[in-house]
Design an enzyme around this catalytic site. Structure first.
Site, PDB file in Angstrom:
ATOM      1  N   ASP A 104       0.840  -1.194   0.000  1.00  0.00           N
ATOM      2  CA  ASP A 104       0.000   0.000   0.000  1.00  0.00           C
ATOM      3  C   ASP A 104       0.883   1.255   0.000  1.00  0.00           C
ATOM      4  O   ASP A 104       1.713   1.419  -0.893  1.00  0.00           O
ATOM      5  CB  ASP A 104      -0.964  -0.080   1.194  1.00  0.00           C
ATOM      6  CG  ASP A 104      -2.038   0.982   1.191  1.00  0.00           C
ATOM      7  OD1 ASP A 104      -2.956   0.905   0.358  1.00  0.00           O
ATOM      8  OD2 ASP A 104      -1.959   1.901   2.027  1.00  0.00           O
ATOM      9  N   HIS A 272      -7.071  -6.865  -0.091  1.00  0.00           N
ATOM     10  CA  HIS A 272      -6.023  -5.833  -0.076  1.00  0.00           C
ATOM     11  C   HIS A 272      -4.908  -6.102   0.924  1.00  0.00           C
ATOM     12  O   HIS A 272      -3.737  -5.885   0.624  1.00  0.00           O
ATOM     13  CB  HIS A 272      -6.673  -4.485   0.235  1.00  0.00           C
ATOM     14  CG  HIS A 272      -5.714  -3.350   0.357  1.00  0.00           C
ATOM     15  ND1 HIS A 272      -4.913  -2.930  -0.691  1.00  0.00           N
ATOM     16  CD2 HIS A 272      -5.408  -2.535   1.414  1.00  0.00           C
ATOM     17  CE1 HIS A 272      -4.175  -1.895  -0.296  1.00  0.00           C
ATOM     18  NE2 HIS A 272      -4.456  -1.653   0.968  1.00  0.00           N
TER      19      HIS A 272
END
Length: 292
Positions: A104, A272
């Protein structure tokens, strides 16, 4: 968590960087994402430390690292500056060259490090991101809806800071729990650590400044690289979640080929938060990649 690791704080690049270090072997730096800390690596760090000297650091603005007030142009939260923090940390720890993995926001810092410091980054793993410029330029309704925070957090201070600060846990639960796996991947210990850090108003400001920089100065840096044909030269592995937004909204390998010379990658069967959702699948990919 992090059995056998030692804690340290380094004063580097005009700020402090909080980190854990453990293991033996080639140096491997791990960088986390939003709105988390180095704790995201707790399910894989000990396994990695059996083969590598692992350094799991908090980014500037996050965790227990320094959180300076943002400058008018947000340049002190550019990925270039955040990357310089980590380059200086690794040099101070005796690792002028190292392996690098980022998830991320940490992935965005990591690929900027590989572009700016090709001598330092030996191999690179990027988790569940596409290049920042591509993501902003290809914004669709599906992306803007799922990643609303990309547009909320960049509003001028102190508007988003005030709203998040009024109920940090609501923001945390909505952000990390609102993805495909809900809150299930996060242990009580990890969740408590994320909440502790996010409850600090300085962290909230640091997070907003990170995103403000990405919508401004970071795009300038990336456009400059693309115009000059600059590419990441080290071997790069890109992994993303098959149930996530990167899979749904972008073509990650196609986008990364614009910035990476030696690229491989695939989707993993998760969402994610790969290090916490699919630690075994992640290790199965990165251990042979880094060891080769």
């Amino acid at each position: 968590m992090f059995s056998g690791f030692e804690h340290g704080i380094a004063e580097v690049n005009g700020t402090r960087i909080n980190y854990l270090r453990g293991g033996n072997g080639p140096a491997l730096l791990l960088l986390h994402g939003h709105p988390q800390t180095h704790v995201i690596w707790h399910k894989v760090a000990e396994r990695l430390a059996s083969s590598f000297t692992v350094i799991a650091a908090d980014l500037r603005g996050y965790g227990d690292s320094g959180k300076p007030a943002g400058l008018d142009d947000h340049s002190n939260y550019s990925k270039r500056t955040m990357g310089q923090d980590q380059i200086a940390l690794m040099a101070q720890l005796g690792h002028p060259q190292f392996l690098l993995m980022g998830h991320d926001r940490g992935g965005r810092v990591a690929y900027r490090m590989a572009l700016d410091h090709p001598h330092a980054v030996r191999k690179l793993v990027l988790l569940d991101i596409a290049p920042t410029l591509a993501m902003y330029e290809q914004t669709s309704m599906a992306f803007a809806t799922a990643y609303y925070h990309w547009f909320f957090l960049i509003r001028p201070a102190p508007f988003p800071e005030l709203l998040i600060g009024s109920h940090p846990e609501a923001y945390l639960q909505h952000t990390i729990g609102g993805r495909s796996a809900g809150l299930a991947p996060f242990t009580p210990q990890a969740y408590a650590e994320y909440l502790r850090c996010l409850s600090d108003p300085a962290t909230i400001h640091g997070i907003c400044e990170d995103y403000r920089a990405s919508a401004g100065i970071d795009l300038e840096h990336e456009r400059h690289d693309l115009a000059l044909g600059n590419k990441i030269q080290c071997e790069t592995l890109v992994l993303w979640g098959a149930q996530g937004v990167i899979e749904k909204c972008f073509q990650p390998l196609q986008e990364w080929r614009r910035l990476v010379s030696r690229l491989s990658g695939k989707a993993l069967a998760c969402g994610h938060y790969i290090p916490e959702e699919a630690p075994d699948a992640l290790l199965a990919e990165v251990l042979p990649f880094f060891a080769a």
